[in-house]
Design an enzyme around this catalytic site. Structure first.
Site, PDB file in Angstrom:
ATOM      1  N   ASN A  68      50.331  -8.097  14.888  1.00 44.62           N
ATOM      2  CA  ASN A  68      51.106  -9.012  15.838  1.00 44.62           C
ATOM      3  C   ASN A  68      52.185  -9.832  15.198  1.00 44.62           C
ATOM      4  O   ASN A  68      53.091 -10.221  15.935  1.00 44.62           O
ATOM      5  CB  ASN A  68      50.116  -9.784  16.823  1.00 44.62           C
ATOM      6  CG  ASN A  68      49.418  -9.147  17.746  1.00 44.62           C
ATOM      7  OD1 ASN A  68      49.894  -8.027  18.241  1.00 44.62           O
ATOM      8  ND2 ASN A  68      48.222  -9.553  18.215  1.00 44.62           N
TER       9      ASN A  68
ATOM     10  N   HIS B  32      56.027   4.863  22.686  1.00 46.00           N
ATOM     11  CA  HIS B  32      56.834   4.977  21.561  1.00 46.00           C
ATOM     12  C   HIS B  32      58.253   5.733  22.058  1.00 46.00           C
ATOM     13  O   HIS B  32      58.845   5.975  21.203  1.00 46.00           O
ATOM     14  CB  HIS B  32      56.391   5.194  20.290  1.00 46.00           C
ATOM     15  CG  HIS B  32      55.318   4.317  19.643  1.00 46.00           C
ATOM     16  ND1 HIS B  32      54.516   4.703  18.602  1.00 46.00           N
ATOM     17  CD2 HIS B  32      54.699   3.145  20.110  1.00 46.00           C
ATOM     18  CE1 HIS B  32      53.692   3.408  18.281  1.00 46.00           C
ATOM     19  NE2 HIS B  32      53.840   2.631  19.444  1.00 46.00           N
TER      20      HIS B  32
ATOM     21  N   PRO C  45      45.106  -0.446  16.349  1.00 48.80           N
ATOM     22  CA  PRO C  45      45.485   0.577  15.376  1.00 48.80           C
ATOM     23  C   PRO C  45      46.704  -0.054  14.497  1.00 48.80           C
ATOM     24  O   PRO C  45      47.490  -1.078  14.772  1.00 48.80           O
ATOM     25  CB  PRO C  45      45.908   1.552  16.076  1.00 48.80           C
ATOM     26  CG  PRO C  45      46.206   1.168  17.469  1.00 48.80           C
ATOM     27  CD  PRO C  45      45.296  -0.133  17.535  1.00 48.80           C
TER      28      PRO C  45
ATOM     29  N   ARG D  56      54.007  -3.281  25.401  1.00 47.87           N
ATOM     30  CA  ARG D  56      52.959  -3.685  24.045  1.00 47.87           C
ATOM     31  C   ARG D  56      52.324  -4.743  24.316  1.00 47.87           C
ATOM     32  O   ARG D  56      51.027  -4.842  23.660  1.00 47.87           O
ATOM     33  CB  ARG D  56      53.941  -3.394  22.835  1.00 47.87           C
ATOM     34  CG  ARG D  56      53.266  -3.270  21.650  1.00 47.87           C
ATOM     35  CD  ARG D  56      54.141  -3.431  20.498  1.00 47.87           C
ATOM     36  NE  ARG D  56      53.317  -3.288  19.034  1.00 47.87           N
ATOM     37  CZ  ARG D  56      53.618  -3.807  18.148  1.00 47.87           C
ATOM     38  NH1 ARG D  56      54.682  -5.114  18.168  1.00 47.87           N
ATOM     39  NH2 ARG D  56      52.873  -3.750  16.928  1.00 47.87           N
TER      40      ARG D  56
ATOM     41  N   HIS E 155      48.171  -4.547  23.450  1.00 49.12           N
ATOM     42  CA  HIS E 155      47.506  -5.552  22.506  1.00 49.12           C
ATOM     43  C   HIS E 155      46.713  -6.625  23.175  1.00 49.12           C
ATOM     44  O   HIS E 155      45.890  -7.154  22.343  1.00 49.12           O
ATOM     45  CB  HIS E 155      48.795  -6.267  21.464  1.00 49.12           C
ATOM     46  CG  HIS E 155      49.334  -5.347  20.545  1.00 49.12           C
ATOM     47  ND1 HIS E 155      49.789  -5.874  19.448  1.00 49.12           N
ATOM     48  CD2 HIS E 155      49.379  -3.920  20.401  1.00 49.12           C
ATOM     49  CE1 HIS E 155      50.247  -4.663  18.629  1.00 49.12           C
ATOM     50  NE2 HIS E 155      50.057  -3.710  19.433  1.00 49.12           N
TER      51      HIS E 155
ATOM     52  N   VAL F 121      41.637  -6.075  22.552  1.00 48.41           N
ATOM     53  CA  VAL F 121      41.068  -7.184  21.788  1.00 48.41           C
ATOM     54  C   VAL F 121      40.236  -8.255  22.900  1.00 48.41           C
ATOM     55  O   VAL F 121      41.004  -8.821  23.609  1.00 48.41           O
ATOM     56  CB  VAL F 121      41.968  -8.144  21.016  1.00 48.41           C
ATOM     57  CG1 VAL F 121      41.302  -9.111  20.149  1.00 48.41           C
ATOM     58  CG2 VAL F 121      42.715  -7.376  20.181  1.00 48.41           C
TER      59      VAL F 121
HETATM   60  C1  HEM Z   1      48.404   5.029  18.688  1.00 46.13           C
HETATM   61  C2  HEM Z   1      48.324   3.795  18.203  1.00 46.13           C
HETATM   62  C3  HEM Z   1      49.275   3.065  18.102  1.00 46.13           C
HETATM   63  C4  HEM Z   1      49.902   2.375  16.723  1.00 46.13           C
HETATM   64  C5  HEM Z   1      49.449   2.740  15.271  1.00 46.13           C
HETATM   65  C6  HEM Z   1      51.174   1.720  17.151  1.00 46.13           C
HETATM   66  C7  HEM Z   1      52.050   1.033  16.154  1.00 46.13           C
HETATM   67  C8  HEM Z   1      52.947   0.436  16.429  1.00 46.13           C
HETATM   68  C9  HEM Z   1      53.944  -0.070  15.375  1.00 46.13           C
HETATM   69  C10 HEM Z   1      53.785  -0.409  13.850  1.00 46.13           C
HETATM   70  C11 HEM Z   1      55.252  -0.524  16.045  1.00 46.13           C
HETATM   71  C12 HEM Z   1      56.328  -1.479  15.788  1.00 46.13           C
HETATM   72  C13 HEM Z   1      56.255  -3.044  15.490  1.00 46.13           C
HETATM   73  C14 HEM Z   1      56.952  -3.876  14.560  1.00 46.13           C
HETATM   74  O1  HEM Z   1      57.539  -3.024  13.713  1.00 46.13           O
HETATM   75  O2  HEM Z   1      57.294  -4.849  14.731  1.00 46.13           O
HETATM   76  C15 HEM Z   1      54.899  -0.564  17.531  1.00 46.13           C
HETATM   77  C16 HEM Z   1      55.776  -0.677  18.465  1.00 46.13           C
HETATM   78  C17 HEM Z   1      55.659  -0.346  19.816  1.00 46.13           C
HETATM   79  N1  HEM Z   1      54.405  -0.110  20.536  1.00 46.13           N
HETATM   80 FE1  HEM Z   1      52.832   0.874  19.361  1.00 46.13          FE
HETATM   81  N2  HEM Z   1      51.453   1.589  18.426  1.00 46.13           N
HETATM   82  C18 HEM Z   1      50.298   2.399  18.825  1.00 46.13           C
HETATM   83  C19 HEM Z   1      49.987   2.609  20.283  1.00 46.13           C
HETATM   84  C20 HEM Z   1      50.893   2.115  21.415  1.00 46.13           C
HETATM   85  C21 HEM Z   1      50.513   2.226  22.736  1.00 46.13           C
HETATM   86  C22 HEM Z   1      49.009   2.472  23.123  1.00 46.13           C
HETATM   87  C23 HEM Z   1      51.446   1.369  23.292  1.00 46.13           C
HETATM   88  C24 HEM Z   1      51.574   0.942  24.798  1.00 46.13           C
HETATM   89  C25 HEM Z   1      51.078   1.761  25.828  1.00 46.13           C
HETATM   90  C26 HEM Z   1      52.461   1.137  22.441  1.00 46.13           C
HETATM   91  C27 HEM Z   1      53.809   0.372  22.682  1.00 46.13           C
HETATM   92  C28 HEM Z   1      54.718  -0.089  21.616  1.00 46.13           C
HETATM   93  C29 HEM Z   1      56.145  -0.292  22.074  1.00 46.13           C
HETATM   94  C30 HEM Z   1      56.820  -0.259  23.319  1.00 46.13           C
HETATM   95  C31 HEM Z   1      56.557  -0.561  20.916  1.00 46.13           C
HETATM   96  C32 HEM Z   1      57.870  -1.231  20.867  1.00 46.13           C
HETATM   97  C33 HEM Z   1      58.141  -2.793  20.986  1.00 46.13           C
HETATM   98  C34 HEM Z   1      59.195  -3.381  20.681  1.00 46.13           C
HETATM   99  O3  HEM Z   1      60.393  -2.900  20.590  1.00 46.13           O
HETATM  100  O4  HEM Z   1      59.224  -4.610  20.800  1.00 46.13           O
HETATM  101  N3  HEM Z   1      51.954   1.364  20.892  1.00 46.13           N
HETATM  102  N4  HEM Z   1      53.758   0.235  17.520  1.00 46.13           N
END
Ligand code: HEM
Ligand SMILES: *[C@@H]1O[C@H](CO)[C@@H](O)[C@H](O)[C@H]1NC(C)=O
Length: 327
Positions: free
Chosen positions: A103, A202, A172, A71, A75, A79
């Site tokens: 973030n 995800h 996003p 992630r 991120h 940006v």
């Molecule tokens: C499509 C738009 C996306 C949205 C709206 C989004 C949103 C989010 C949100 C809200 C979380 C939870 C964060 C939290 O509760 O602290 C999350 C976690 C995560 N996102 Fe996304 N995300 C998106 C795309 C992506 C992309 C493109 C990647 C990587 C290629 C990604 C990788 C991850 C990963 C691996 C987690 C888990 C992180 C952890 O457990 O520490 N996401 N994302």
């Protein structure tokens, strides 16, 4: 005879040397980034193995770290390009992106990146950028938890600036609808297919209650049993930071279950389920849910594309000594 062939061989060497010098000069002066997998082959041959070992140690200690590290690269790249701007902490001339809504108390793994950076500095001081470290760490993390692997292009340099407002605007959020997601990725030169494939990240990691509360209490395109299970640890008020897995089936392994979940209306975030909701991306989701290899190939290609977003090269930016601070 032998003199002639020696002579022409010598000429070829001189000519290719001149061509190399010309290319180097061109890439310096045009300021157009020329990322290449071999960038550190001579200046830091141990870089990639050093990073791989450190990533393995971190993920062995905490499996979720693979998700958090992937992630970070995302991120960073969204940006002002893949320039490690995300890593800069608050300082007199820096307003840290880490405090932008998407973030704040959410992006994690910064101490792992700092550790990787000091390991790399130990073998080759002042050579490898933090932006490149983020790109390699993301690839190694995916590979280590069973996801796809790919060849990382290198040669990015680190920014001397950060932009918290841009982070707020360009990353996003879980509350975005499909249109907003599509345009957010389009702004970065990424296609609808790239967006759906990258969302497959995800398949690992966790989300906080505050990011999916409205979905499990108010939305109708959700499996009833799934919603009630999630409500148990995410009350309608309070418990904002309580965690739930983004992929309820295999939260610690990279696979294509994320898409299978969407077919059953078990996407955790609103922004997950909108990818399979009777809209234009349904077919892509259906395809990935039955074809893991296609998902892996598209995810890898999209990660390379994302890693190419506006890199700093040539004389732009710097190679930071410490990832959190401008030199
Ligand atoms: C499509 C738009 C996306 C949205 C709206 C989004 C949103 C989010 C949100 C809200 C979380 C939870 C964060 C939290 O509760 O602290 C999350 C976690 C995560 N996102 Fe996304 N995300 C998106 C795309 C992506 C992309 C493109 C990647 C990587 C290629 C990604 C990788 C991850 C990963 C691996 C987690 C888990 C992180 C952890 O457990 O520490 N996401 N994302
Ligand atoms: C459900 O939606 C209503 C109306 O938008 C909102 O006021 C309420 O806070 C939502 N409930 C939860 C638990 O998010």
């Amino acid at each position: 005879m032998s003199t002639t062939s020696k002579g022409s061989g010598f000429h070829i060497i001189i000519t290719s040397f001149a061509a190399t010098v010309l290319l180097l000069l061109l890439s310096t002066f045009t300021c157009e980034a020329q990322l290449t997998p071999n960038y550190y082959d001579y200046t830091c041959p141990q870089a990639l193995s050093t990073i791989r070992a450190a990533v393995r140690t971190a993920i062995t200690k905490e499996r979720r770290m693979a998700a958090s590290l992937i992630r970070l690269h995302f991120h960073d790249c969204f940006v002002q390009g893949c320039d490690a701007s995300l890593l800069l902490v608050d300082a007199p001339n820096i307003v840290s992106e880490q405090n932008a809504l998407q973030n704040f108390k959410s992006a994690r793994g910064f101490e792992v990146i700092d550790g990787v950076k000091s390991a790399v500095e130990k073998v080759c001081p002042g050579v490898m950028s933090c932006a490149d470290i983020l790109a390699v760490v993301a690839r190694d993390s995916s590979e280590y938890v069973g996801g796809p692997t790919w060849t990382v292009k290198l040669g990015r340099r680190d920014s001397t600036t950060a932009n918290k407002d841009l982070a707020r605007a360009d990353l996003p959020t879980a509350f975005d609808d499909l249109d907003a997601l599509v345009s957010s990725f389009a702004r970065q030169g990424l296609s609808v297919k790239d967006m759906v494939a990258l969302s497959g990240a995800h398949t690992i990691g966790q989300a906080q209650c505050v990011t999916f509360r409205n979905r499990i209490y108010n939305e109708t395109d959700i499996d009833a049993g799934f919603a009630s299970t999630r409500r148990r640890r995410c009350p309608s008020a309070g418990g904002n930071t309580n965690l739930a897995p983004l992929d309820l089936v295999t939260p610690n392994s990279f696979d294509n279950n994320y898409y299978k979940n969407l077919l059953q209306q078990k996407g955790l975030l609103h922004s997950d389920q909108v990818l399979f909701n009777g809209g234009a991306t349904d077919d892509i989701v259906r395809g990935y849910s039955t074809n893991r290899a296609a998902f892996y190939a598209d995810f890898a290609a999209a990660m390379v594309k994302m890693g190419d977003i506006s890199p700093l090269a040539g004389a732009a930016g710097e190679i930071r000594k410490i990832c959190g601070l401008v030199n």
